[in-house]
Design a protein around this motif. Sequence first.
Motif, PDB file in Angstrom:
ATOM      1  N   PHE A  82     -23.583 -14.305 -20.465  1.00 27.93           N
ATOM      2  CA  PHE A  82     -22.958 -13.406 -19.181  1.00 27.93           C
ATOM      3  C   PHE A  82     -23.347 -12.534 -17.960  1.00 27.93           C
ATOM      4  CE2 PHE A  82     -19.764 -15.972 -22.694  1.00 27.93           C
ATOM      5  CZ  PHE A  82     -19.470 -16.781 -21.732  1.00 27.93           C
TER       6      PHE A  82
ATOM      7  N   VAL B 185     -15.808 -11.171 -17.135  1.00 32.64           N
ATOM      8  CA  VAL B 185     -16.138 -10.908 -18.417  1.00 32.64           C
ATOM      9  C   VAL B 185     -16.435  -9.508 -18.755  1.00 32.64           C
ATOM     10  CG1 VAL B 185     -17.610 -12.027 -20.209  1.00 32.64           C
ATOM     11  CG2 VAL B 185     -16.992 -13.322 -19.019  1.00 32.64           C
TER      12      VAL B 185
ATOM     13  N   LEU C 299     -15.009 -22.141 -19.340  1.00 29.35           N
ATOM     14  CA  LEU C 299     -15.081 -21.076 -19.342  1.00 29.35           C
ATOM     15  C   LEU C 299     -13.804 -20.041 -18.219  1.00 29.35           C
ATOM     16  CD1 LEU C 299     -17.234 -19.592 -22.271  1.00 29.35           C
ATOM     17  CD2 LEU C 299     -15.449 -21.598 -22.431  1.00 29.35           C
ATOM     18  N   MET C 300     -14.365 -20.107 -17.796  1.00 28.72           N
ATOM     19  CA  MET C 300     -13.999 -18.688 -16.432  1.00 28.72           C
ATOM     20  C   MET C 300     -12.038 -20.449 -16.163  1.00 28.72           C
ATOM     21  SD  MET C 300     -14.781 -16.013 -16.248  1.00 28.72           S
ATOM     22  CE  MET C 300     -17.119 -15.570 -16.331  1.00 28.72           C
TER      23      MET C 300
ATOM     24  N   LYS D  91     -26.448 -23.009 -17.973  1.00 28.58           N
ATOM     25  CA  LYS D  91     -24.995 -21.243 -18.392  1.00 28.58           C
ATOM     26  C   LYS D  91     -23.878 -21.728 -17.420  1.00 28.58           C
ATOM     27  CE  LYS D  91     -28.731 -18.534 -20.568  1.00 28.58           C
ATOM     28  NZ  LYS D  91     -29.565 -17.246 -20.092  1.00 28.58           N
TER      29      LYS D  91
ATOM     30  N   THR E  25     -20.740 -22.050 -18.506  1.00 34.68           N
ATOM     31  CA  THR E  25     -19.541 -20.435 -18.326  1.00 34.68           C
ATOM     32  C   THR E  25     -18.303 -20.752 -17.064  1.00 34.68           C
ATOM     33  OG1 THR E  25     -21.599 -19.070 -18.751  1.00 34.68           O
ATOM     34  CG2 THR E  25     -19.528 -17.869 -17.573  1.00 34.68           C
ATOM     35  N   ARG E  26     -18.327 -21.182 -15.984  1.00 36.81           N
ATOM     36  CA  ARG E  26     -17.100 -21.850 -15.220  1.00 36.81           C
ATOM     37  C   ARG E  26     -16.312 -22.669 -15.956  1.00 36.81           C
ATOM     38  NH1 ARG E  26     -21.095 -21.528 -11.461  1.00 36.81           N
ATOM     39  NH2 ARG E  26     -22.191 -24.266 -11.965  1.00 36.81           N
TER      40      ARG E  26
ATOM     41  N   PHE F 148     -21.797 -12.383 -15.087  1.00 35.00           N
ATOM     42  CA  PHE F 148     -20.522 -12.854 -14.684  1.00 35.00           C
ATOM     43  C   PHE F 148     -19.056 -11.714 -15.370  1.00 35.00           C
ATOM     44  CE2 PHE F 148     -21.879 -16.654 -15.325  1.00 35.00           C
ATOM     45  CZ  PHE F 148     -21.522 -17.712 -14.323  1.00 35.00           C
TER      46      PHE F 148
END
Length: 261
Positions: A84, A91, A51-52, A44, A48-49, A87
Amino acid sequence: MVFDKKFLTSIGILTVVAGVLFGGRKALTKARQGLARARGIFDKGEFTRQLMASAKKKGGLYIAIEGGEGAGKGTVMKRLKDFFANFTESVTFVAEPGSTAVGAEIYKIIRAHKLEPRAELYLFSAARCLIYKTLIEPMLKAGGIVFSDRSFVSSVSYQCFAGGLPLKEVMDNIRLSLDNRLPDFVVYLDVSPEVGLARARERNDGGSVYEKLGLDYHEKVRQGYLAQAEYDPRRFIVIQTDDKTPDQVFLAVLSTLGERL
């Protein structure tokens, strides 16, 4: 995550095989990238990183989750929030029209009364403007990610295609309420009206006035979504949900977003 890792990896392997057989070197490279995504989706933090990083590069990412009644938007949004959960500073999640105090009051009116399409449009637009200015715009300016349960696309489908308002009037209104900042991606969960309404009624939460309208109305809504997706394929991601489980739908959301980014 609740997905079976062997299942996801097998999908990636089949994709690589297809690339070898039918696509040549470039297709094989893309297929290998897809396999890496399929295997890496369980991390995850890494997913997610990535996407960031995309959000920072693009000046924020605004992603709408769309669909008719019973399409599964709420389930996807809940799973995204879980995904998420670590985060929260980068987000945010919103839902039209009720994510502000005023918007929640507007939603009570809309949910209880079937109004004229033009009245609906302006109420939704007022709520949308408040959400954009107070929640969406600040996160985008910070280079974060916004997931929205419904968006301008709903107004086009419900108030224009089903309600009969001129498209120009609807879009002019939308652009004013969003300062011309439309979502970067729209994930449209496509469901037939028969299946969607049956799902909605199973929730047994009293429903909205829209759920009580006939199949003809909801088919017009669906055609509105599909027409928008056909017109703007770079923005829209269409996922058919009639015969998919919630797990399969959520996996499709993550994988297709990864491909677009």
